[in-house]
Motif scaffolding. Structure first.
Motif, PDB file in Angstrom:
ATOM      1  N   GLY A 252      -8.246   9.901  -1.551  1.00 28.12           N
ATOM      2  CA  GLY A 252      -6.799   9.373  -1.830  1.00 28.12           C
ATOM      3  C   GLY A 252      -6.255   9.740  -0.427  1.00 28.12           C
ATOM      4  N   ASP A 253      -6.691  10.040   0.662  1.00 29.46           N
ATOM      5  CA  ASP A 253      -5.542   9.338   1.718  1.00 29.46           C
ATOM      6  C   ASP A 253      -5.151   8.482   1.796  1.00 29.46           C
ATOM      7  OD1 ASP A 253      -5.104  12.476   1.439  1.00 29.46           O
ATOM      8  OD2 ASP A 253      -6.447  13.118   3.627  1.00 29.46           O
ATOM      9  N   LEU A 254      -6.620   7.349   2.234  1.00 26.87           N
ATOM     10  CA  LEU A 254      -6.484   6.403   2.952  1.00 26.87           C
ATOM     11  C   LEU A 254      -5.805   5.479   2.007  1.00 26.87           C
ATOM     12  CD1 LEU A 254     -10.327   6.448   3.080  1.00 26.87           C
ATOM     13  CD2 LEU A 254      -8.502   6.333   4.996  1.00 26.87           C
ATOM     14  N   ALA A 255      -5.745   5.768   0.071  1.00 23.57           N
ATOM     15  CA  ALA A 255      -5.210   5.005  -0.099  1.00 23.57           C
ATOM     16  C   ALA A 255      -3.204   5.425   0.208  1.00 23.57           C
ATOM     17  CB  ALA A 255      -5.360   5.985  -1.973  1.00 23.57           C
ATOM     18  N   ASP A 256      -2.711   6.723   0.398  1.00 27.11           N
ATOM     19  CA  ASP A 256      -1.644   6.852   0.491  1.00 27.11           C
ATOM     20  C   ASP A 256      -1.689   5.611   1.271  1.00 27.11           C
ATOM     21  OD1 ASP A 256      -0.842   8.401  -0.910  1.00 27.11           O
ATOM     22  OD2 ASP A 256      -1.600  10.008   0.151  1.00 27.11           O
ATOM     23  N   ASP A 257      -2.448   6.068   2.871  1.00 27.13           N
ATOM     24  CA  ASP A 257      -2.141   5.480   4.431  1.00 27.13           C
ATOM     25  C   ASP A 257      -1.766   3.967   4.105  1.00 27.13           C
ATOM     26  OD1 ASP A 257      -2.396   6.930   5.373  1.00 27.13           O
ATOM     27  OD2 ASP A 257      -4.841   6.879   7.001  1.00 27.13           O
ATOM     28  N   VAL A 258      -2.621   2.932   2.768  1.00 26.79           N
ATOM     29  CA  VAL A 258      -2.187   1.906   2.076  1.00 26.79           C
ATOM     30  C   VAL A 258      -0.967   1.664   1.396  1.00 26.79           C
ATOM     31  CG1 VAL A 258      -3.127   0.062   0.391  1.00 26.79           C
ATOM     32  CG2 VAL A 258      -4.847   1.774   2.466  1.00 26.79           C
ATOM     33  N   ASP A 259      -0.262   2.092   0.865  1.00 24.01           N
ATOM     34  CA  ASP A 259       0.266   2.353   0.060  1.00 24.01           C
ATOM     35  C   ASP A 259       1.940   2.593   1.277  1.00 24.01           C
ATOM     36  OD1 ASP A 259      -0.567   2.830  -2.339  1.00 24.01           O
ATOM     37  OD2 ASP A 259       0.026   4.845  -2.008  1.00 24.01           O
ATOM     38  N   ARG A 260       2.133   2.984   2.237  1.00 27.56           N
ATOM     39  CA  ARG A 260       3.027   3.124   3.729  1.00 27.56           C
ATOM     40  C   ARG A 260       2.603   2.064   4.269  1.00 27.56           C
ATOM     41  NH1 ARG A 260       1.338   8.676   3.792  1.00 27.56           N
ATOM     42  NH2 ARG A 260      -0.232   7.641   5.728  1.00 27.56           N
ATOM     43  N   ALA A 261       1.280   1.546   3.858  1.00 28.92           N
ATOM     44  CA  ALA A 261       1.504   0.118   5.350  1.00 28.92           C
ATOM     45  C   ALA A 261       2.289  -0.180   3.884  1.00 28.92           C
ATOM     46  CB  ALA A 261       0.517   0.091   5.704  1.00 28.92           C
ATOM     47  N   GLU A 262       2.358  -0.960   3.231  1.00 30.94           N
ATOM     48  CA  GLU A 262       2.270  -1.529   1.679  1.00 30.94           C
ATOM     49  C   GLU A 262       3.672  -1.660   2.250  1.00 30.94           C
ATOM     50  OE1 GLU A 262      -0.297  -2.286  -0.772  1.00 30.94           O
ATOM     51  OE2 GLU A 262      -1.339  -3.529   0.214  1.00 30.94           O
ATOM     52  N   ALA A 263       3.917  -0.561   2.098  1.00 30.51           N
ATOM     53  CA  ALA A 263       5.976  -0.484   1.661  1.00 30.51           C
ATOM     54  C   ALA A 263       6.625  -0.848   2.666  1.00 30.51           C
ATOM     55  CB  ALA A 263       5.769   1.318   1.371  1.00 30.51           C
ATOM     56  N   ALA A 264       6.280  -0.069   3.985  1.00 29.70           N
ATOM     57  CA  ALA A 264       6.799  -0.548   5.433  1.00 29.70           C
ATOM     58  C   ALA A 264       7.588  -2.144   5.287  1.00 29.70           C
ATOM     59  CB  ALA A 264       5.942  -0.504   6.389  1.00 29.70           C
ATOM     60  N   LEU A 265       6.068  -2.587   5.096  1.00 27.51           N
ATOM     61  CA  LEU A 265       5.906  -4.615   4.764  1.00 27.51           C
ATOM     62  C   LEU A 265       7.359  -4.999   3.708  1.00 27.51           C
ATOM     63  CD1 LEU A 265       4.584  -7.130   6.212  1.00 27.51           C
ATOM     64  CD2 LEU A 265       2.989  -6.549   4.272  1.00 27.51           C
ATOM     65  N   THR A 266       6.494  -4.284   3.009  1.00 25.33           N
ATOM     66  CA  THR A 266       7.421  -5.338   1.775  1.00 25.33           C
ATOM     67  C   THR A 266       9.123  -4.701   2.001  1.00 25.33           C
ATOM     68  OG1 THR A 266       6.093  -4.318   0.007  1.00 25.33           O
ATOM     69  CG2 THR A 266       8.306  -4.800  -0.346  1.00 25.33           C
ATOM     70  N   ALA A 267       9.296  -3.274   2.475  1.00 25.56           N
ATOM     71  CA  ALA A 267      10.695  -3.101   3.201  1.00 25.56           C
ATOM     72  C   ALA A 267      11.137  -4.162   4.002  1.00 25.56           C
ATOM     73  CB  ALA A 267      10.558  -1.237   3.651  1.00 25.56           C
ATOM     74  N   ALA A 268      10.355  -4.328   5.245  1.00 27.81           N
ATOM     75  CA  ALA A 268      11.207  -5.614   5.660  1.00 27.81           C
ATOM     76  C   ALA A 268      10.800  -6.904   5.414  1.00 27.81           C
ATOM     77  CB  ALA A 268       9.808  -5.702   6.958  1.00 27.81           C
ATOM     78  N   LEU A 269      10.224  -6.934   4.540  1.00 27.80           N
ATOM     79  CA  LEU A 269       9.324  -8.277   4.046  1.00 27.80           C
ATOM     80  C   LEU A 269      11.709  -8.199   3.630  1.00 27.80           C
ATOM     81  CD1 LEU A 269       6.643  -8.944   2.755  1.00 27.80           C
ATOM     82  CD2 LEU A 269       7.441  -9.665   4.553  1.00 27.80           C
TER      83      LEU A 269
END
Lengths: 374, 877
Positions: B466-483
């Protein structure tokens, strides 16, 4: 014609060798001699008096001497002729040229101030004075004066001052009086008579050439002092008479003193003299005395000194010897250290050593002290 | 002497007492007030004073208030005598003397005293008697033994030392010493008293005598000088007389010379006068000649000036004409200049029009270039506005993309896996789909494995997954926001946008540069445009106004202008030259006129002078003719020659008289006169002075003073010799006596020292030794090698030594000749042990000598074995 010849009055002379008391009396005696000359002039009816130099002792005297001289000279009833000599020359300081002399000089008193002939007052005699103008003339003044004279028939008296060569000890003294010149002047009639001064003893060079000498003794070794000459020029030749006017005696008395008797004899001799108060005596004593005798001798001399005008001991050291004898200190009964000290002194006193006299004196002192102690 | 008994009555503090004394040691004890000291005093008073005496010592022993006088009685043996002696003093005085042996005598009163005094003098040595009594308080002092005759006799071992009659060394030396002291100081032997007085008197007499001798000599010197001056004055007088003759001769010669000199001087003066006259005549002739010459010269000058004036008038005419011509030429040239200048202006205007047209064309071309470049820049600007991403933003995007991919990979690797492997045919569904070929699947989310109808298994990921899945979500959210922010779809799209932006930037910069280039010095495009249209306007204006043809080119126009310019300048230069020429001509004309005027003035002046000089000459000639002047000169010359001749003659006559020689002789003769006069005056002055001095001396009586001084000198000399002689004697005697006494004393020292040391060793021990002076005093004590001066010893030791000294004396002196030793209150300084030892010594001494001890401390003397003790207090009434 008769006159009185004198010289060397030496007025104002002081005699250092006399006692304090006697000295003024002696000084006065020289003035008193003038009085006696005055008397003599009167008695012998002399025409005048000449004084051949050294009337005064010095030019530098207290001027009171002049008044005293005039006082005495006023007694002389005849003219008096004074000659300046070596003691009182006519130099710049001459006493004859002093105010006191010029103002006070009695009319019958004359100073022979040059060699010009002077005719004696009330007489036909002529005087040739040969005064000294300086203490140290360079020539025989008398001879100089004689050379200017011509023979005369008048009575002519030369008055000079100075020693003849024979009397002069100094062979090279230029002032020495040429005796031969004088004699020949008498012989050829240039002068009748010569009166000379400077020698204090009466002395005749010839019948017509005289030293009258001092009228009152001046020194202890004068042969014949205390005279004046009464000179007579009338008749065939001059005649002279020596008259004693001096009152004082200066004399030496020689004696050997070795025994008590000698001391007594000396005492007697001293007692015997008359006119002790006008006598100065020089005792020349020799001999050998004990300490006690010496003390006695000293007493004798001391007593004599009280009455004589002057007493003095003269003589070479060693002439009178004090040698202690056995009696001098024996009655003292000295013992121990004192005795050995005395023995030492006696030994020294008897020796010929240099301190002998001191030792003799020391013993004399001891003698006196031990006697006075009792 | 031995004292056997003493009786006191009303004596000082003692009312009545009788004391018996032993032959040996007797201790008299009693308190101080009891009067034990009075025993010693009583004996003194008895021996020394007559009964009638009222001296202080006697009155002191009287009892206050008593109506009876003090009484003393003594029994004693002295020498060969047995004696009873008594005295009562002050009231009813009496004296009694009874002699028992050798011959009985009985005396009273004065006789008794005198007899007793004689006996005492005979038999008792005073000094010893004094030495053997120790007064209270004086026990520390040594006895004075120097002059004790008996003692010295004893010490000298029988040698006699004194006179039988009582004369002793002591008396003698005292007298000698007194004598010595008259002349010398006692200590140093320097002259004093009579001797120095005699020396002083002699010296002052000598000084006085020398002074007067010197004064007399100085008077003699004055007298001698006086004589010398008189002689010198005589010589001077002779010399002056001789000289007067010579002087007269010389003066006569000088007189003659004066006449000759006057004649010569006169002739010289005459020469001078004649010479002056000749000079004057010559001067008159010269003046006349000069005047004639002047007139002639001035007439010539006037003629010359007239000629000069004519020439100057011609010059003025010619020069005026030349000046007019020059002025006309200059005027013409000035018109030519103006024409040339107008041609030059026209050429210049044409060139200007051509240049302005070219300028307007150029400006138009630049405007066109600037507008094109501005358009290019605007296009690039539009491209740039479309891209929001810059290089940094792009970098951040790539970073975020990488982080998202890494998170995803981490989750994939770390997740649980399920492997589904269908075994049968039964349909197995994984997440509703067929399983993968390898059947493996990562459980990243609840995964269902279903065998439909049979079973559905749901595998859920663990917590870690679950934790690892959260990390992925956060990273992807940051990327998406930046894009989104960058307005790009993905990272590749982003890279393209960035590249486009860079190209557009470059294009824009180039376009801007081109704009600036075209603008040139214009501020912006608008002002360039304005400038271009203005230029065009002006060109058109000028062109419309220009007349004639324009040259083809600008260069041709410039050349035409330059040519016109050159022609104009040339014309101007020519005009200037002609102007200058005209001015020069005018100046020359006025200068020539001036010269002419000046010359005319001079000619008039000279002419006037000629007339004036002519008048003067006429006047002079009317007075004296020229010939008459010449005759005067000849006359004056003749007179001068005659005067000179006369002068030479007078000079020769003067020289012949040798004036220098005469003058020298005269001046010398006068100098001699002065010298002689001066010498005489000096000598006379000096003589005057000397006479004055002699007068001064005369009044003093120097000779008398000198005689008196000589007498004083002689007397003091004699006196000095006598005093010196006495002094020498006194000194020799004194020195000799003293030397012998000292030698004798030294002899006494040894036995005395032996006696003290013998007794002292009992007290101080066997190593005692003492030093004795010549005066028989103890100088020092040596114990155990240590030497101490007597005065530095302790009180006790000093007292003990002093008593030992007395005991030694007692032991040395014959008891018959001796005196009792009386110790009054002694030994207070001794410690008990010493006391015992002293007691032993006293005991021994008591065997041969009488010792009387007076004390208020009897215990000090208890140990004296043989002592008899008397108690004074008990005897006191």
């Amino acid at each position: 014609m008769r006159f009185i010849a004198s010289a060397d009055w030496q007025l104002g002379m002081a005699a250092a060798f006399l006692d304090d008391e006697a000295r003024p009396r002696y000084t006065q005696a020289r003035f008193d001699a003038i009085t006696r000359i005055a008397d003599l002039a009167e008695q012998r009816d002399a025409a005048f008096v000449v004084v051949a130099g050294d009337v005064f002792e010095s030019n530098h005297l207290d001027r009171a001497v002049i008044a005293r001289a005039f006082e005495a000279l006023r007694r002389v009833p005849v003219p008096v002729y004074l000659l300046p000599g070596n003691h009182d020359p006519l130099d710049a300081s001459s006493i004859y040229r002093s105010r006191q002399f010029r103002n006070g000089c009695p009319s019958h008193v004359h100073v022979l101030e040059s060699t010009a002939p002077v005719t004696v007052d009330g007489s036909d005699a002529e005087l040739i004075g040969v005064p000294w103008f300086t203490k140290r003339p360079l020539t025989d003044l008398v001879a100089d004066a004689l050379s200017g004279l011509e023979p005369t028939d008048a009575t002519r008296v030369l008055v000079g001052h100075g020693r003849t060569e024979a009397l002069n000890r100094d062979r090279h003294d230029p002032t020495a009086v040429d005796e031969d010149a004088l004699r020949s002047a008498v012989d050829d009639g240039r002068i009748t008579f010569a009166v000379l001064g400077d020698r204090h003893a009466t002395y005749a060079v010839s019948d017509a050439i005289w030293y009258p000498g001092t009228p009152e003794v001046t020194a202890r070794r004068e042969a014949d002092p205390g005279n004046v000459l009464v000179v007579d020029l009338d008749g065939s030749g001059p005649t002279t008479e020596k008259v004693s006017v001096g009152e004082w005696t200066f004399t030496e008395h020689a004696a050997e003193v070795t025994h008590d008797a000698d001391i007594e004899a000396l005492e007697a001799a001293l007692d015997d003299r008359s006119g002790k108060h006008r006598t100065a005596i020089w005792l020349r004593l020799s001999g050998t005395l004990s300490v006690a005798q010496r003390a006695r001798l000293d007493d004798v001399v001391e007593r004599a000194a009280d009455v004589y005008a002057g007493v003095a001991l003269v003589g070479e050291p060693g002439e009178l010897v004090v040698v202690p004898d056995d009696h001098d200190f024996s009655d003292l009964a000295l013992v121990g250290a004192s005795q050995s000290a005395v023995d030492d002194l006696v030994r020294e006193a008897r020796s010929q050593g240099r301190d002998a006299r001191v030792a003799q004196d020391a013993l004399g002192l001891l003698y006196r002290l031990t006697r006075s102690g009792r | 002497m031995r004292i056997h008994r003493i009786v006191l009555d009303h004596f000082r503090g003692v009312d009545a007492a009788a004391i018996e004394f032993d032959d040996g040691v007797t201790v008299v004890e009693g308190p101080n007030e009891a009067g034990k000291s009075t025993i010693a005093e009583a004996i003194s008073v008895l021996f020394d004073h007559r009964d009638s005496s009222r001296r202080q010592e006697v009155r002191a022993v009287h009892q206050i208030g008593a109506d009876v006088g003090p009484y003393v009685e003594v029994d004693l043996t002295i020498g060969a005598y047995d004696i009873n002696y008594s005295k009562r003093f002050l009231r009813r005085p009496s004296t009694s003397l009874r002699i028992g042996a050798p011959t009985p005598e009985q005396l009273t009163g004065r006789e008794a005293h005198d007899r007793m005094t004689t006996i005492l003098k005979e038999t008792l040595d005073d000094a010893l008697w004094g030495a053997m009594r120790v007064a209270q308080g004086a026990s520390l002092d040594q006895p004075d033994l120097a002059d004790v005759g008996v003692l010295r006799a004893a010490l000298a071992d029988g040698e006699p030392v004194g006179g039988s009659d009582g004369e002793s060394d002591h008396d003698l030396i005292a007298r000698v010493a007194t004598e010595y002291a008259r002349y010398f100081t006692p200590r140093t032997g320097q002259p004093t008293g009579e001797l120095s007085a005699a020396v002083d008197a002699h010296e002052s007499a000598r000084v006085a005598h020398d002074g007067l001798t010197a004064e007399l000599e100085s008077v003699e010197a004055v007298v001698r000088r006086h004589e010398a001056i008189d002689a010198e004055l005589g010589r001077l007088a002779d010399e002056e007389a001789d000289h007067a003759v010579r002087l007269t001769e010389v003066q006569r010669d000088d007189q003659a010379l004066t006449g000759l000199r006057a004649a010569y001087d006169e002739a010289v003066a005459a020469v001078e006068v004649a010479s002056g006259r000749l000079h004057d005549a010559g001067r008159a002739v010269a003046a006349r000649t000069e005047l004639i010459e002047e007139l002639r010269e001035r007439q010539a000058t006037v003629t010359r000036l007239d000629t000069e004036l004519a020439a100057l008038g011609a010059d003025v005419e010619a020069l005026g004409r030349a000046a007019d011509q020059a002025r006309d030429a200059a005027h013409t040239a000035r018109a030519d200049v103006r024409a040339a200048e107008a041609a030059h202006r026209a050429a210049t205007d044409a060139a200007h029009v051509i240049r302005l047209g070219r300028e307007a064309d150029d400006l138009d071309e630049r405007v066109g270039r600037a507008e094109r470049a501005r358009d290019d820049a605007l296009a690039a600007e539009a491209v740039l506005a479309g891209v929001q991403l810059d290089d940094a933003g792009f970098e951040r995007l790539t970073g975020l993309d990488a982080a998202a991919r890494a998170a995803r990979e981490l989750r994939r690797v770390g997740a649980s896996t399920i492997e589904v492997e269908p075994i049968g045919a039964t349909d197995v569904r994984v997440q509703g789909a067929e399983p993968d070929a390898d059947g493996r699947r990562a459980v990243l989310e609840p995964t269902t494995v279903e065998v439909p109808g049979v079973v559905r298994v749901t595998v859920r990921p663990g917590r870690a997954e679950g934790d690892l899945a959260d990390d992925v979500d956060r990273a992807e959210a940051a990327l998406t926001a930046a894009l989104d922010e960058a307005g790009v779809a993905d990272v590749r799209d982003a890279r393209d946008a960035v590249c486009r932006a860079r190209d557009a930037g470059a294009t824009r910069e180039v376009a801007r540069a081109r704009v600036r280039d075209a603008l040139g010095d214009a501020d912006d495009l608008d002002s360039l445009v304005a400038s271009a249209s203005a230029t065009r306007e002006r060109h058109r204006d000028l062109l419309s106004r220009h007349e004639g043809d324009l040259p083809a080119t600008s260069a041709a126009a410039d050349a035409a202008a330059d040519t016109a310019r050159g022609a104009s300048d040339e014309a101007a230069r020519k005009a200037d030259d002609l102007d200058r020429l005209a001015r020069e001509h005018e100046a020359a004309v006025s200068a020539a006129r001036e010269a002419h005027a000046r010359c005319e003035q001079r000619r008039d002046g000279e002419h006037a002078e000629v007339e004036r000089v002519g008048v003067r000459l006429d006047h002079a000639r009317a007075e004296t003719s020229d010939d008459a002047l010449g005759a005067k000169v000849d006359e004056a010359r003749t007179a001068l020659d005659a005067a000179a001749h006369e002068r030479d003659r007078a000079g020769a006559a003067l020289d012949a008289a040798e004036p220098d020689d005469v003058a020298a002789r005269l001046s010398n003769a006068e100098a001699v006169t002065r010298r002689l006069g001066r010498a005489r005056r000096e000598l006379e002055d000096e003589r005057q002075q000397l006479t004055g001095r002699l007068d001064g001396f005369a009044s003093r009586g120097l000779h008398d003073q000198h005689d008196a001084a000589a007498a004083a000198f002689e007397q003091t000399e004699g006196e000095l010799a006598r005093v010196e002689r006495r002094a020498d004697a006194a000194r020799l005697l004194y020195d000799t006596l003293r030397q012998h006494r000292d030698t004798a004393r030294r002899r006494y020292v040894a036995p005395y020292r032996a006696a003290i040391e013998a007794l002292g060793r009992i007290v101080f021990g066997s190593d005692l030794s003492v030093e004795i002076t010549d005066d028989l005093a103890i100088a020092s004590r040596t114990l155990a090698g240590r030497t101490v001066a007597f005065d530095s010893l302790s009180g006790g030791a000093r007292e003990q030594l002093a008593i030992l000294g007395r005991l030694a004396v007692a032991s040395l002196v014959d008891p018959v000749e001796g005196a009792p030793l009386i110790l009054d209150d002694a030994l207070g300084h001794a410690d008990p042990e010493r006391l015992d030892r002293i007691a032993a010594v006293l005991n021994r001494a008591g065997e041969s000598h009488q010792i009387i001890v007076l004390t208020c401390h009897p215990e000090r003397f208890r140990s004296v074995g043989s002592a008899a003790t008397v108690r004074l207090g008990t005897l006191s009434a």
